[in-house]
Design an enzyme around this catalytic site. Structure first.
Site, PDB file in Angstrom:
ATOM      1  N   ASP A  17       3.118   1.349   2.086  1.00  0.00           N
ATOM      2  CA  ASP A  17       4.357   0.933   3.555  1.00  0.00           C
ATOM      3  C   ASP A  17       3.350   0.018   4.544  1.00  0.00           C
ATOM      4  OD1 ASP A  17       3.168   3.354   3.911  1.00  0.00           O
ATOM      5  OD2 ASP A  17       4.091   4.147   5.411  1.00  0.00           O
ATOM      6  N   ASP A  22      -2.710   1.381   5.457  1.00  0.00           N
ATOM      7  CA  ASP A  22      -2.474   0.463   3.899  1.00  0.00           C
ATOM      8  C   ASP A  22      -3.622  -1.500   3.972  1.00  0.00           C
ATOM      9  OD1 ASP A  22       0.023   1.651   5.128  1.00  0.00           O
ATOM     10  OD2 ASP A  22       0.608   1.515   3.223  1.00  0.00           O
ATOM     11  N   ASP A 257      -5.163   5.758   4.745  1.00  0.00           N
ATOM     12  CA  ASP A 257      -4.792   5.500   3.267  1.00  0.00           C
ATOM     13  C   ASP A 257      -6.316   5.388   2.496  1.00  0.00           C
ATOM     14  OD1 ASP A 257      -2.535   5.634   4.013  1.00  0.00           O
ATOM     15  OD2 ASP A 257      -1.963   3.544   4.091  1.00  0.00           O
TER      16      ASP A 257
END
Lengths: 325, 325, 325, 325
Positions: A17, A22, A257
């Site tokens: 996302d 990310d 992440d």
């Protein structure tokens, strides 16, 4: 790449996302010599699905990875709500430092992310590690559209959930799981492959010193300059948040992440796991979206997940440094 | 005792569901030279309300404390369910080693426990510490019958709840809170006095070595012999449980309720607190009865409780040793 | 009154949250020749507990019933929330037409409503019908303070709940039950005496023509003048509401609480009952506080309540007319 | 069929969990001269997905409709549970009267039901009425895989849910909605096209006399003989159930799914609708899966569904008789 070359590499599918962390996680995977990324599927979460697609394409361009196919997935949670993380990741999800030369949405594949996941995993049955670092909407839909999906995966790595009932979005809930509790529940209850989870508490506990962060973004490479640009606003906000909100203030930088991707790239990054049945509370007034650890094994779950407990920070740092080289 | 003598003592009201560890906690309070116990109120929990009353009377007899009035309270949770802890505390709640010379139920006061609590606290407004080590049914009823009840208390000490979402009775729930979640919620939401909580994880983490336990029960005094008798069966079961059920096996002896009483007797036993708003999840499918810590202060609760974090084990041991002298 | 006289009368205890329709119900009971009211207990609900006490005293004065003892009860629901019904009943709960000569709160008994209920019911075991027309907080507390309370009652009459999932306060919830869902649940699950329920749908379906209403309040008696005064504002509001909010608009006047009192005074007012197990949903997101009818008898409840289905409107009108004579 | 012929017909997609009443509903649609069925999608529900596929193929063979494509869909609810209705529909879902000459699963299309629904509806944007008479798993997945799916539909007809809180499977829940509450919630909250709902109470209230039923199945045609065979066992069971379980016993025959198909074929079969916002309770302990009608319009839903209230039974009977001709 020939099949024989692929055979020596870890095959990854990334579901993102794409906000700032990310991007960091993607860049780590893209830089890893032993990794082949077969596709990147986009999910709502840190920002809108359109922004996520654009951000993924932009990161791929910076990393010379535009040959990797990008797929558009779910724009909302299963039940329809969406959260907003723009206070951390910026309105565009990537720090609000737009690049006019970024690739446009026409570079996104027409195949739906969920159908693409099923197809790719079926083509490489038993070989692919799926790394999901956003809300689990796409991943949940994959098993609903193909009940055998999880049996064809090698591993599933997740960033999300919590292990001690401490939230970052609601009182007890972590952002990715709270963004789509039903999807997280479907994945944790119905997936049959080995599941590895980097929880919020795990990532928060393994913060990196700000000194490292500054060294990291000031390497002077194109990638490092990009990272410096997109993190500028969010790091400011994070520092404020840490001094304001948290009971146990922890000085340091956390790239949530990256912990899931690092574990997928090099299993030895995680030095201690706890294995137990995990579920998601769907019905609580205060706890909806909380990940629940059945440490007493009252539920007798067959597929008990591996909860990351300790991280080799030196290895993590090396992977991060390499990502921006 | 004259009023001037009382003025120098800590005035306690104990609310118990007298199983084995309640007995240990009571004996600690009864032996403390700086403490005056104004009454003991009985609540369902580890065993039936009748057994609880009998067990309290029996402990008082052993400790030469039969002048302390004993009151009968709630026989079931607010919503009507009762749990059963006989697998740990024995069928009679006190290790199934009956004493034919124990005092009978006719020694219980006729006044209802809740009315007695309200009366005594009103008579000593601002002076009493209430220590509740069972389900909070009586304590909750006290504030429902007298909305000013909590403002007349000096402190409330609780053994119950959890701080990291790990349960001992349900996946996420501790016995006392799960026994009456609504009562726990009423107390945590509506009480205005300072609240100190010894959670399940706090007590479990501060286990005592079995070596200490054996020294403790083998002092040869009448009280120690009593303790040796009532713990024989439950300690056996606990040892089995620990090797069987828990993921993080911890070798050692835990007297949960003693932690709350110790803190009430001597505040310096607790060397670290965390202060935050606490609530009870009433609606979860997996988490009903779980205590929730609002570490992010999202609820902006006025009365933020003191959650015990670290214990001075040497002081705890001294209090325990004195209890059986 | 001598005991022999009392033996020929129906003995009632009224538990009210005295707004306008509570006043109407009380006046019906006070005027009934075959009824002896042993006490009126006050509960939060339509207005604050102080207003409720004042309103009850005021109604008793108008009806020459000041010898009936009035008791103060719960000021909030068990879990602590309170609703507000001032848009219908007025800020003072009685139409905002204050009377400077009303009796003051010093006329309220010092005994707590719940203790009084238990005492009176115990003194007349098996003889008393309790009529509860507000939130069930006091009634629930009575059984928690005395588990044998309900077995000493003859009947329990309730105005509250619903029978077809249609609410008047929330989507699925009726005001009295939504005001304290836990209390309603305690009563429906734990009471052992026969229970008769006038639900929201039952009362709404048996509306009375506005023509009757005007005849009723224009009888010219002192009581009728009082009724005319206190209903003036609320009737205005009700008429507007009916044209605005409801899908099935029903023209007519509804005195909800009077249906429960009428049934207690004269059983033949209700011409059809449905008997089934009833519960209250405590956990729903949309349905919390809804009364649930187990028409399939899946729960196998022992004490199945009598749900009023059809009313003899002529008898109801007669009782209402007599109330203001 | 040419496009011009199709233009004069109602285009239907049927989503079924083919038990006995699904077969009845399918046969009604197959016999309707003004209807063109573009596909039949199969969903778990009354029986397993394999049985559903087989049963659909078998019905199509009896009706000479084997050119209609059949698609396999979800085998479980979104959250993974499945109910079992074999006590009513038989172990094979069609009365346990197997036909050795039935077509095999190789006649099912390889395209997934959800992808097929999306493709067909996209090919005929604005023209198709989707009639869903099983759990709504496939229909919910369609909008998750294509967020514009519902805007391309003409109508959605549903058999499922309830309008007065009376269930047939749980205390408050109807079979199709309880089978997949999340799917039902997704559809009712996220679909933008007009929605028409035949609830359990609607169908039950419009039972048909057993006399009609016997006339219907004894027409002597091949279709009638088939119907007679597959209903034999289930009708027996239904009769027993009606005398045993229901509070308001209703003598008569109910073909639930036929009510939704009949409304789709001929809108005049329904003579009264109620329009209001509808939702599904996902969190209740007693009410999970119950359809909730917002008659007070507290939620201000944009897309308020049409709830069927009254049925023209003569027209229904005619459609049913024609189905077996």
């Amino acid at each position: 790449m020939t099949d024989s070359k692929m055979a020596n590499k870890k095959l990854l599918l990334l579901d993102v996302d794409c906000g700032v962390d990310d991007a960091q996680a993607m860049m780590m995977a893209l830089a890893a010599p032993n990794v082949q990324i077969l596709g990147i599927t986009c999910c709502h979460g840190n920002t809108t699905i359109d922004n996520v697609c654009r951000n993924v394409l932009r990161v791929l361009k910076v990393c010379r990875g535009t040959e990797i196919p990008v797929f558009r997935g779910a724009c909302r949670s299963l039940l329809g709500q969406t959260l907003n993380a723009s206070d951390y990741h910026g309105k565009d999800g990537l720090g609000d430092v737009p690049d006019p030369n970024s690739p446009g949405l026409e570079h996104v594949q027409t195949e739906h992310a969920v159908n693409a996941m099923i197809r790719i995993v079926t083509e490489h049955t038993g070989q692919i590690s799926l790394v999901a670092v956003g809300p689990l909407t796409n991943v949940a839909l994959a098993i609903k559209m193909d009940p055998t999906f999880s049996t064809k995966l090698k591993h599933l790595y997740i960033m999300g959930g919590n292990m001690e009932g401490r939230g970052n979005t609601t009182i007890c809930g972590e952002f990715n799981f709270v963004s789509d509790p039903e999807a997280a529940s479907i994945v944790l209850n119905q997936f049959a492959c080995p599941i590895y989870i980097a929880t919020w508490e795990y990532t928060k506990r393994h913060f990196l010193p700000w000194g490292f962060f500054h060294e990291w973004i000031n390497q002077g490479t194109e990638k490092a300059c990009f990272m410096k640009a997109i993190t500028e606003n969010s790091v400011k906000r994070m520092k404020i948040k840490q001094s304001d909100k948290e009971v146990h203030r922890r000085e340091g930088f956390v790239s949530c992440d990256s912990f899931a991707v690092a574990a997928a790239i090099d299993g030895s990054v995680v030095t201690e796991y706890m294995q137990c049945g995990v579920s998601v509370e769907l019905q609580g007034e205060l706890t909806r979206g909380m990940m629940v650890l059945d440490t007493l094994n009252l539920q007798k779950k067959q597929n008990r997940a591996f909860i990351m407990v300790k991280c080799d920070l030196e290895k993590l740092k090396q992977l991060m440094m390499s990502a921006l080289k």
